[in-house]
Design a protein around this motif. Structure first.
Motif, mmCIF file in Angstrom:
data_model
loop_
_atom_site.group_PDB
_atom_site.id
_atom_site.type_symbol
_atom_site.label_atom_id
_atom_site.label_comp_id
_atom_site.label_asym_id
_atom_site.label_seq_id
_atom_site.Cartn_x
_atom_site.Cartn_y
_atom_site.Cartn_z
ATOM 1 N N ALA A 85 -7.756 2.103 -44.574
ATOM 2 C CA ALA A 85 -7.060 1.413 -45.698
ATOM 3 C C ALA A 85 -5.889 0.718 -45.335
ATOM 4 O O ALA A 85 -5.230 -0.299 -45.986
ATOM 5 C CB ALA A 85 -6.693 2.463 -46.821
ATOM 6 N N ALA A 129 -0.686 8.170 -56.981
ATOM 7 C CA ALA A 129 -1.274 6.666 -56.428
ATOM 8 C C ALA A 129 -2.599 6.289 -56.792
ATOM 9 O O ALA A 129 -2.826 5.167 -57.331
ATOM 10 C CB ALA A 129 -1.306 6.915 -54.800
ATOM 11 N N THR A 181 -3.034 3.211 -59.538
ATOM 12 C CA THR A 181 -3.905 2.232 -58.997
ATOM 13 C C THR A 181 -4.997 1.916 -60.336
ATOM 14 O O THR A 181 -5.499 0.727 -60.552
ATOM 15 C CB THR A 181 -4.602 2.532 -57.892
ATOM 16 O OG1 THR A 181 -3.460 2.657 -56.936
ATOM 17 C CG2 THR A 181 -5.607 1.441 -57.058
ATOM 18 N N VAL A 183 -11.668 4.671 -57.263
ATOM 19 C CA VAL A 183 -10.367 4.742 -56.529
ATOM 20 C C VAL A 183 -10.300 6.252 -55.765
ATOM 21 O O VAL A 183 -10.450 7.200 -56.379
ATOM 22 C CB VAL A 183 -9.283 4.651 -57.701
ATOM 23 C CG1 VAL A 183 -8.086 4.757 -56.769
ATOM 24 C CG2 VAL A 183 -9.313 3.348 -58.287
ATOM 25 N N ALA A 201 -6.541 5.955 -49.793
ATOM 26 C CA ALA A 201 -6.328 4.958 -49.664
ATOM 27 C C ALA A 201 -5.373 4.288 -50.629
ATOM 28 O O ALA A 201 -4.638 3.348 -50.379
ATOM 29 C CB ALA A 201 -8.084 4.135 -49.906
ATOM 30 N N ALA A 202 -5.569 4.459 -51.929
ATOM 31 C CA ALA A 202 -4.344 4.187 -52.753
ATOM 32 C C ALA A 202 -3.074 4.289 -52.175
ATOM 33 O O ALA A 202 -2.071 3.628 -52.458
ATOM 34 C CB ALA A 202 -4.740 4.768 -54.273
ATOM 35 N N ILE A 208 -2.080 5.003 -49.224
ATOM 36 C CA ILE A 208 -1.415 4.489 -48.226
ATOM 37 C C ILE A 208 -1.055 2.968 -48.730
ATOM 38 O O ILE A 208 0.104 2.429 -48.174
ATOM 39 C CB ILE A 208 -2.828 3.986 -47.216
ATOM 40 C CG1 ILE A 208 -3.004 5.488 -46.511
ATOM 41 C CG2 ILE A 208 -2.472 3.128 -46.167
ATOM 42 C CD1 ILE A 208 -2.025 5.917 -45.531
ATOM 43 N N ALA A 209 -1.812 2.227 -49.413
ATOM 44 C CA ALA A 209 -1.186 0.813 -49.783
ATOM 45 C C ALA A 209 -0.027 1.205 -50.640
ATOM 46 O O ALA A 209 0.898 0.233 -50.467
ATOM 47 C CB ALA A 209 -2.352 0.378 -50.704
ATOM 48 N N ALA A 210 0.129 1.969 -51.599
ATOM 49 C CA ALA A 210 1.214 2.173 -52.313
ATOM 50 C C ALA A 210 2.336 2.587 -51.390
ATOM 51 O O ALA A 210 3.644 1.972 -51.427
ATOM 52 C CB ALA A 210 1.245 3.376 -53.221
#
Lengths: 253, 253, 253, 253, 253, 253
Positions: C25, C98, C102, C199, C203-204, C206-208
């Protein structure tokens, strides 16, 4: 008194049906003026169409050239009531809210029976914003599209009554609200079939609007619904001379 | 990746400022396209203007002829995000929500500092609908109109910082959210002045949109945001060739 | 940028799987460091284990000797995020939150599908505290224990997909959240099977976290997450050289 | 009956004071055993310390070698009660909850007066999770640190009474809850000064625990508080032979 | 200490059963005085009867000529507790609230099993007003009328246990509350049958009242429950020498 | 149509004033019958008095020998409406609820200005039960006792207007609700003084009741408000021939 009853879609026969229901509910001296938007969808069943309707209803009401004492927004679960309240001093009554407020006088919990499943979240959101959701047992979809209510009233009545019965039995509703302006014509027959009170939003809204006018009450202008500030507004009122679109044309993804 | 950043009003300089802020926040490979509506108010400070903006942004985005990966709706507390979600498959991020969701990672409670008092209820309503209000300590107005932010940035900064300090001290906010797309340019200087994290919605929305795209996530199409059903939609896309209205003209009561 | 991804349990293979998902991610320049606690349960499925994990993660993160820019707490519905936020200035992102934040960009309501029934109330409580529960349609248990996800992925996928389908059909979820850090590896295959966005919290998160770092945002230090006051703290960091316990040993009633 | 009263910090004099208060409140036949954690902070004033306490109290209680009939967790607004409930069958009563539940019998709304401002959000969160916040008018900080309550009781009383008066006058509280286990000794004198009932959590918890035991009620084991599943738990019970840390040492950023 | 236990209906055998249950739960030194109203319904199963009971219990308690230390209102989900709190300084404990507060110590969620379906909304409303509804999983009706509990205890036990099982399985209750004062006698046998803790309100209320008395706590008199202001009150205490009505007589529509 | 307007207290001049206000609000063809209870307090300012009123109003309404189409319960924030709904099929409208529902058509938030501080929690509770509290900004006390409204209307108007102004400025109310049936006579003059809409509950309730009757809507009888079950009800209708009590006599502690 004169009340504008604004249909949210561009189907004239639905405006007529709504206005007829409004007249049945109105006091003897009340004049009902049905208003049909100049643009927008033939039926409102989602947010795109509902936002278009919000503007189209503001357009139609501000173009109306006579005097009037109140406006009914006759779409169930639609956007736009707050915009009308800014533009006008006279009371604006949304049928979503009038029906809920009326149902709450009659039973401990109420349920809404609407058209398609996709309309349910819009209605839930409008009731939440209006602060009228605490005693809402459920919003249920009959599976009938808006235009099918006119086309096949027998099937519509069966589908609506079936959901109403589930709402009473499973969700513990004690009152049923008809969750579409287009159900106004079916009200009498649905009411016969259900053992609980059935509230039609158009009728409820007419009575509420008449009450507000008689009590001399108008929209508060101190904050949320103050008149729009003077400023440049490009393209308003919106000029419309485009032909009707073919179904679904022009909506890219 | 290409992201459309839609201004909600018709003031081109504001689109430019928002796009510039978006570019500052974006990843190296992200292309930012600023979009200005063809119609609507020069600034959005109420429901009438906001509903117009909802349609004008849908109009502008669906008219955009290129490919894009996400859309930012860059108005704080405005209507319309749900309509875009229906029309598009790509992610749609509202700066109101992105800023709140971002602030919630950083402190126990956040406050929003916005422009005029009349915008406060709109923002409260959008946060409530978004389900992001439980940790909102307050929404406070700086008393600056949207266009004054550009005209008098020094006074705007003082007014915003003063309210931010009240929010921290009285409302127990731990993070401040800038409650207007037009505040994006002031973010750096406000952040210097406040002892708490300051979140700008445009930057937060860009990061959120990039994240969604990178994670391969798109808008759910099963119910609320399913594509509009095929049907006749009169006057869409809306043709606009009316000249700009003089301020306040044409809005009867 | 370097992000610590802290597993909440002591199973190294799960740390590896979570770190692998994090790397998939992450942005190209992001270094992912998987962190495994020195003590605690081999899997977290309840409050006793979760409280141990809260301390074990704080222990592991504060022992980490390098620099880092953000921390992910990679347990779904676990205690402890607030403690890390006090100890650190850099952003701390909990995968529970997260994932929810998301999912809320993608649909009107989301559901979480987790492991065992006993984990459901923990997740509900974390979402309530985070103020992210208003649009949560349901938290459902697949009946798979955490370690079974690795041991029998085929069965896990079937069980998770089945609950996801119930959530969409009955609870009106429009997005599915994978409610266990250990489901990260299964995400791709579950996503193929569900007709709605899926979701994964790792991954969510990491992006956040990357977004927060890029936006220059850090944890607010004014109140809830101010540094611990200087004081005597007995037995910290906790010395651990006890051998692994036999299952269940030493927990009297 | 024998009740363990677990202090959440490692200050023995505070354990003694809490146990003394517990004995004043207890029935004649009740034996009170004060328990001090082997590790953790000398006072709990934040999440880091509170999570350590959660584990330290579980450690201390499970190491206790005798029989007992109930456990009091004597920290106000602290983490950990749910963990004890999993490990034990006997009732576990948190003073935060016992005080709130008791106050709710006595007036329409109650307020909590606690120590430092930073403890307020922890208490608010615990009350929200416990579902006991609906009638909480406010949580107010006296500005006294936990250890200052013992060091300067006169000043503490003045500070607490001042906040209690504000709570009654401004927040419309009708009952005051003492929001720290360390306030137990001051209860009598604060009660004299306030014109409203004053509830001490330790006394309230003792009475609640005795009631549960007498009524033959124990913690439900069907779901949330079922026994931990048999599994490898590394480093439990936690071995502690580290010397006390110098204040603040070892907490990197 | 002496505690008045007020039945809400005029059925003496039910007063006796409630008082017997109260004595089983009470401390050795506690004297239980059962009080039966001089007027009102033979059983309370709705608002009309419950409002009558509210006044009849106030009448009965204020006519009681001896000293007493606390009052139990022994009707589940009935009106009136607030009135007693105004008239008295000693603690007033409603079994609805005592049972809920007690259940909340024992599990994450509780359900109430009551008599008739029509009693459910009354109980839900009382729990909402008391602020004790956040962790209530459901209120379920067994279908047994109040007087049938005495008449056919075997059938009652089966019906109650069946609903309790549904509540645990479907509603995720972890504790069951007996939702009728008249179920007190059945408590022991129901508890044997359910795998979760079962709370009887009368027993819970006795323990709560004893606890309040022992802790020296009395009803707050600063606002909501201040003594009634001196004024002319016509027809109070209410003289009753009308003959018992034949069932249902005299209630026009 | 004939509407009974039930005063909640035994002061005939207040019944007359309420009936006069009702007549001002009513439609030409509506007959208003003022009803005064045979027993109860000369004014209702608390729970004891309010519960008495609940029964006294039920007594008065069921004794009324003519036909009627709806009942107004004209006490603000009082108990009893649910009892009337059980006993009757015709609509029952509580002025507390009618005023709130009416105010919600006119502004984003409303505030109630009532008499004494002790009435505030009763009103808050009734609004919460009615599910009409979400948009209530505040309930404020003017400090005027009920009977003082008649005795010193000039001072009452000043006190009420002052609180209304605070509500608009501080609490962000946009509409003011008069929180006492006895304020009906002052409505006109208060409305002149406030820059926002002012809603009187009696007028609002008349309009709501007339609307319900005209729409053919009656109380739902399926569950909460089903007729009382046939049973022995001792001492009902309550015979009252006791002399009026001297003020405050006979209320022991």
């Amino acid at each position: 008194m004169r009340i504008l009853v604004a249909n949210v879609n561009t189907t004239q026969s639905m405006t007529d049906a709504i206005a007829a229901q409004a007249r049945r509910a109105a006091l003897p001296g009340t004049e009902i003026i049905g208003v049909t938007p100049r643009f927008g969808a033939e039926s409102c069943e989602g947010n795109f169409e509902s936002y278009l309707a919000a503007v189209a209803v503001m357009d139609a009401v501000t173009r109306y050239e006579g005097e009037f004492d109140a406006v009914i927004q006759a779409g169930y679960g639609e956007h736009g009531r707050e915009g009308l309240q800014e533009l006008l001093d006279v009371p604006v009554v949304d049928i979503t809210e009038a029906a809920a407020a009326t149902a709450m006088y009659l039973g401990h919990k109420y349920s809404v029976v609407t058209t398609l499943d996709r309309a349910v979240p819009l209605i839930e959101d409008r009731l939440k914003l209006a602060g009228l959701d605490a005693r809402c047992a459920s919003v249920r979809a009959s599976g009938m599209a808006v235009l099918e209510l006119e086309e096949d009233p027998e099937r519509a009545i069966e589908a609506i009554v079936a959901e109403a019965e589930w709402a009473v039995r499973e969700d513990k509703a004690e009152v049923i609200v008809l969750g579409c302006g287009g159900m106004a014509e079916l009200e009498g027959r649905i009411r016969e079939r259900c053992g609980v009170p059935v509230v039609d939003g158009v009728a409820a809204a007419i009575a509420a609007a008449e009450s507000l006018v008689r009590l001399g009450l108008t929209t508060s202008k101190v904050r949320t619904f103050a008149r729009p500030r003077p400023k440049a507004v490009l393209g308003w009122p919106i000029p419309v001379h485009a032909p009707a679109q073919a179904p679904g044309v022009g909506i890219p993804g």
